[in-house]
Design a protein around this motif. Structure first.
Motif, PDB file in Angstrom:
ATOM      1  N   ILE A   1       0.811  -1.233   0.265  1.00  0.00           N
ATOM      2  CA  ILE A   1      -0.080  -0.115  -0.163  1.00  0.00           C
ATOM      3  C   ILE A   1       0.543   1.997   0.043  1.00  0.00           C
ATOM      4  N   THR A   2       0.777   2.444   0.056  1.00  0.00           N
ATOM      5  CA  THR A   2       1.211   3.488  -0.650  1.00  0.00           C
ATOM      6  C   THR A   2       0.421   4.751  -0.757  1.00  0.00           C
ATOM      7  N   SER A   3       0.682   5.600   0.017  1.00  0.00           N
ATOM      8  CA  SER A   3       0.096   7.382   0.098  1.00  0.00           C
ATOM      9  C   SER A   3       1.118   8.383  -0.307  1.00  0.00           C
ATOM     10  N   GLY A   4       1.278   8.848  -0.675  1.00  0.00           N
ATOM     11  CA  GLY A   4       2.416   9.664  -1.227  1.00  0.00           C
ATOM     12  C   GLY A   4       3.460   9.099  -1.762  1.00  0.00           C
ATOM     13  N   ALA A   5       4.802   9.597  -0.669  1.00  0.00           N
ATOM     14  CA  ALA A   5       6.443   9.322  -0.269  1.00  0.00           C
ATOM     15  C   ALA A   5       6.010   7.988   1.257  1.00  0.00           C
ATOM     16  N   LEU A   6       5.218   7.550   1.376  1.00  0.00           N
ATOM     17  CA  LEU A   6       4.892   6.525   2.315  1.00  0.00           C
ATOM     18  C   LEU A   6       4.029   5.272   1.527  1.00  0.00           C
ATOM     19  N   THR A   7       5.363   4.342   1.450  1.00  0.00           N
ATOM     20  CA  THR A   7       4.821   2.658   1.143  1.00  0.00           C
ATOM     21  C   THR A   7       4.632   2.104   2.556  1.00  0.00           C
ATOM     22  N   ALA A   8       4.059   0.689   2.387  1.00  0.00           N
ATOM     23  CA  ALA A   8       4.258  -0.439   3.650  1.00  0.00           C
ATOM     24  C   ALA A   8       4.047  -1.748   2.568  1.00  0.00           C
ATOM     25  N   ARG A   9       5.048  -2.126   3.537  1.00  0.00           N
ATOM     26  CA  ARG A   9       4.563  -3.987   2.110  1.00  0.00           C
ATOM     27  C   ARG A   9       4.080  -4.678   3.700  1.00  0.00           C
ATOM     28  N   VAL A  10       3.192  -5.778   3.003  1.00  0.00           N
ATOM     29  CA  VAL A  10       2.205  -6.347   4.738  1.00  0.00           C
ATOM     30  C   VAL A  10       2.425  -8.137   4.354  1.00  0.00           C
ATOM     31  N   ASP A  11       3.179  -8.410   4.995  1.00  0.00           N
ATOM     32  CA  ASP A  11       3.335 -10.083   4.544  1.00  0.00           C
ATOM     33  C   ASP A  11       1.594 -10.915   5.173  1.00  0.00           C
TER      34      ASP A  11
ATOM     35  N   TYR B   1       9.765   5.425   3.341  1.00  0.00           N
ATOM     36  CA  TYR B   1       9.197   7.374   3.240  1.00  0.00           C
ATOM     37  C   TYR B   1      10.688   8.124   2.554  1.00  0.00           C
ATOM     38  N   LYS B   2      10.288   8.276   1.787  1.00  0.00           N
ATOM     39  CA  LYS B   2      10.626   9.418   0.863  1.00  0.00           C
ATOM     40  C   LYS B   2      12.023   8.601  -0.303  1.00  0.00           C
ATOM     41  N   ASP B   3      11.630   7.805  -0.581  1.00  0.00           N
ATOM     42  CA  ASP B   3      13.524   6.208  -0.537  1.00  0.00           C
ATOM     43  C   ASP B   3      14.124   5.768   0.028  1.00  0.00           C
ATOM     44  N   THR B   4      13.948   6.086   1.693  1.00  0.00           N
ATOM     45  CA  THR B   4      14.141   5.365   2.531  1.00  0.00           C
ATOM     46  C   THR B   4      13.578   4.028   3.271  1.00  0.00           C
ATOM     47  N   ASP B   5      14.375   3.031   3.340  1.00  0.00           N
ATOM     48  CA  ASP B   5      13.991   2.109   4.573  1.00  0.00           C
ATOM     49  C   ASP B   5      13.927   2.483   5.493  1.00  0.00           C
ATOM     50  N   TYR B   6      13.340   2.181   6.343  1.00  0.00           N
ATOM     51  CA  TYR B   6      12.993   2.286   7.744  1.00  0.00           C
ATOM     52  C   TYR B   6      12.946   1.084   8.673  1.00  0.00           C
ATOM     53  N   LEU B   7      12.329   0.024   8.097  1.00  0.00           N
ATOM     54  CA  LEU B   7      12.147  -1.309   8.652  1.00  0.00           C
ATOM     55  C   LEU B   7      13.134  -2.173   8.815  1.00  0.00           C
ATOM     56  N   TRP B   8      13.689  -2.720  10.264  1.00  0.00           N
ATOM     57  CA  TRP B   8      14.305  -4.581   9.673  1.00  0.00           C
ATOM     58  C   TRP B   8      14.256  -5.567   8.797  1.00  0.00           C
ATOM     59  N   PRO B   9      14.333  -6.082   7.462  1.00  0.00           N
ATOM     60  CA  PRO B   9      14.020  -6.782   6.102  1.00  0.00           C
ATOM     61  C   PRO B   9      14.211  -8.552   6.950  1.00  0.00           C
ATOM     62  N   GLY B  10      14.982  -8.312   8.002  1.00  0.00           N
ATOM     63  CA  GLY B  10      14.627 -10.041   8.212  1.00  0.00           C
ATOM     64  C   GLY B  10      16.208 -10.490   7.608  1.00  0.00           C
TER      65      GLY B  10
ATOM     66  N   ARG C   1       1.171 -13.830   6.664  1.00  0.00           N
ATOM     67  CA  ARG C   1       1.595 -14.949   7.176  1.00  0.00           C
ATOM     68  C   ARG C   1       2.193 -13.619   8.564  1.00  0.00           C
ATOM     69  N   GLY C   2       0.911 -14.146   9.801  1.00  0.00           N
ATOM     70  CA  GLY C   2       1.285 -13.448  10.466  1.00  0.00           C
ATOM     71  C   GLY C   2       0.919 -11.970   9.873  1.00  0.00           C
ATOM     72  N   ALA C   3       0.086 -11.840   9.685  1.00  0.00           N
ATOM     73  CA  ALA C   3      -0.548  -9.720   9.221  1.00  0.00           C
ATOM     74  C   ALA C   3       0.817  -9.050   9.642  1.00  0.00           C
ATOM     75  N   GLN C   4       2.031  -9.814   8.658  1.00  0.00           N
ATOM     76  CA  GLN C   4       3.571  -8.866   9.601  1.00  0.00           C
ATOM     77  C   GLN C   4       3.910  -8.250   8.154  1.00  0.00           C
ATOM     78  N   LEU C   5       3.851  -6.267   9.019  1.00  0.00           N
ATOM     79  CA  LEU C   5       4.890  -6.055   8.560  1.00  0.00           C
ATOM     80  C   LEU C   5       6.335  -6.216   7.939  1.00  0.00           C
ATOM     81  N   ARG C   6       6.683  -6.320   5.836  1.00  0.00           N
ATOM     82  CA  ARG C   6       7.688  -6.417   6.252  1.00  0.00           C
ATOM     83  C   ARG C   6       8.258  -5.427   5.946  1.00  0.00           C
ATOM     84  N   ALA C   7       7.932  -4.087   4.960  1.00  0.00           N
ATOM     85  CA  ALA C   7       8.869  -3.273   4.349  1.00  0.00           C
ATOM     86  C   ALA C   7       8.095  -2.011   5.050  1.00  0.00           C
ATOM     87  N   LEU C   8       8.835  -1.139   5.519  1.00  0.00           N
ATOM     88  CA  LEU C   8       8.148   0.820   5.455  1.00  0.00           C
ATOM     89  C   LEU C   8       9.140   1.675   5.145  1.00  0.00           C
TER      90      LEU C   8
END
Length: 256
Positions: free
Chosen positions: A5-15, A26-35, A17-24
């Motif tokens: 899902i995307t809103s402006g400069a913010l993008t999230a990716r959800v799995d 913002y402005k082309d910078t990754d914030y979430l640990w990818p595993g 399995r576990g309804a787990q957030l897998r990527a976050l």
């Protein structure tokens, strides 16, 4: 399966399995640990209990149930129930006679993007005839380059300050557990000027955790409950959820 899902400069990716957030991002910078090797998860939830259960099992109505760390919801496949450009919703149903848990419940997880903020809302409804013990916690991990600091709104850190430098060996003894913190938020501040703020107001426990040694990530974890001895109803912070009652918690993550 994963959804984006995307809103402006913010993008999230959800799995699913576990309804787990897998990527976050913002402005082309990754914030979430990818595993990875240091930790295989990214942002699981702890449900229907938080942390370890004494002896790795619990009993109810003459039956013994295996109990791994942080519950089984993070391992469970969820069903996508709604999707739009900037929102996602998932469902999980645990029925009567489930080998993992003797109390049936229904769970929904909703992800919504707005500006630079992700709001993740969980609702858990007791669908059985008995009161159900419940603990719930968020466990997001964020990329922490060398020189990063975790800052609190108030002086809630173990040394009486509002800041904790992420240095090698900080988490060698495990998580840093804060009971009844006064801060409404904790923020991971990176040396490049970027930051991620986790809203923690209303949570009786906040845990800070990362890998041992030179950790590449740090977790900021608001929990409703905490590990302890005794049965599932005796664990610290447990919610006794009556039949038909719904428990709800929202996690807000703001990026800058």
């Amino acid at each position: 399966m994963e959804y984006v899902i995307t809103s402006g400069a913010l993008t999230a990716r959800v799995d699913t399995r576990g309804a787990q957030l897998r990527a976050l991002k913002y402005k082309d910078t990754d914030y979430l640990w990818p595993g990875g090797d240091a930790w295989g998860w990214s942002a699981p939830v702890c449900c229907p209990w938080c942390g370890a259960v004494e002896g790795g099992a619990f009993g109810h109505a003459g039956r013994t149930y295996a109990a791994g760390r942080h519950g089984f919801v993070r391992e469970s496949e969820h069903e996508l129930t709604a999707r739009s450009g900037d929102t996602l919703a998932f469902a999980l149903r645990v029925g009567e006679g489930d080998a993992r848990w003797p109390w049936p419940f229904e769970l929904t997880a909703r992800f919504a993007l707005d500006g630079c903020t992700l709001a993740l809302t969980y609702e858990i409804t007791n669908t059985g005839a008995e009161t159900m013990p419940l603990q719930f916690g968020f466990h997001p991990g964020f990329i922490a380059p060398a020189g990063s600091v975790i800052r609190a709104e108030k002086a809630d850190m173990p040394d009486g300050s509002d800041a904790l430098a992420i240095v090698p060996g900080l988490f060698d003894g495990g998580s840093i557990d804060l009971a009844a913190p006064e801060s409404a938020w904790f923020r991971l501040e990176r040396p490049d000027g970027r930051g991620v703020t986790v809203a923690t107001e209303g949570y009786p426990y906040v845990l800070l955790w990362g890998a041992s040694g030179d950790t590449p990530f740090a977790c900021i974890e608001p929990w409703s409950g905490y590990p302890g001895s005794g049965g599932m109803f005796e664990r610290p912070g447990v919610t006794a959820l009556a039949p038909g009652e719904t428990f709800a918690r929202t996690l807000k993550i703001a990026l800058s």
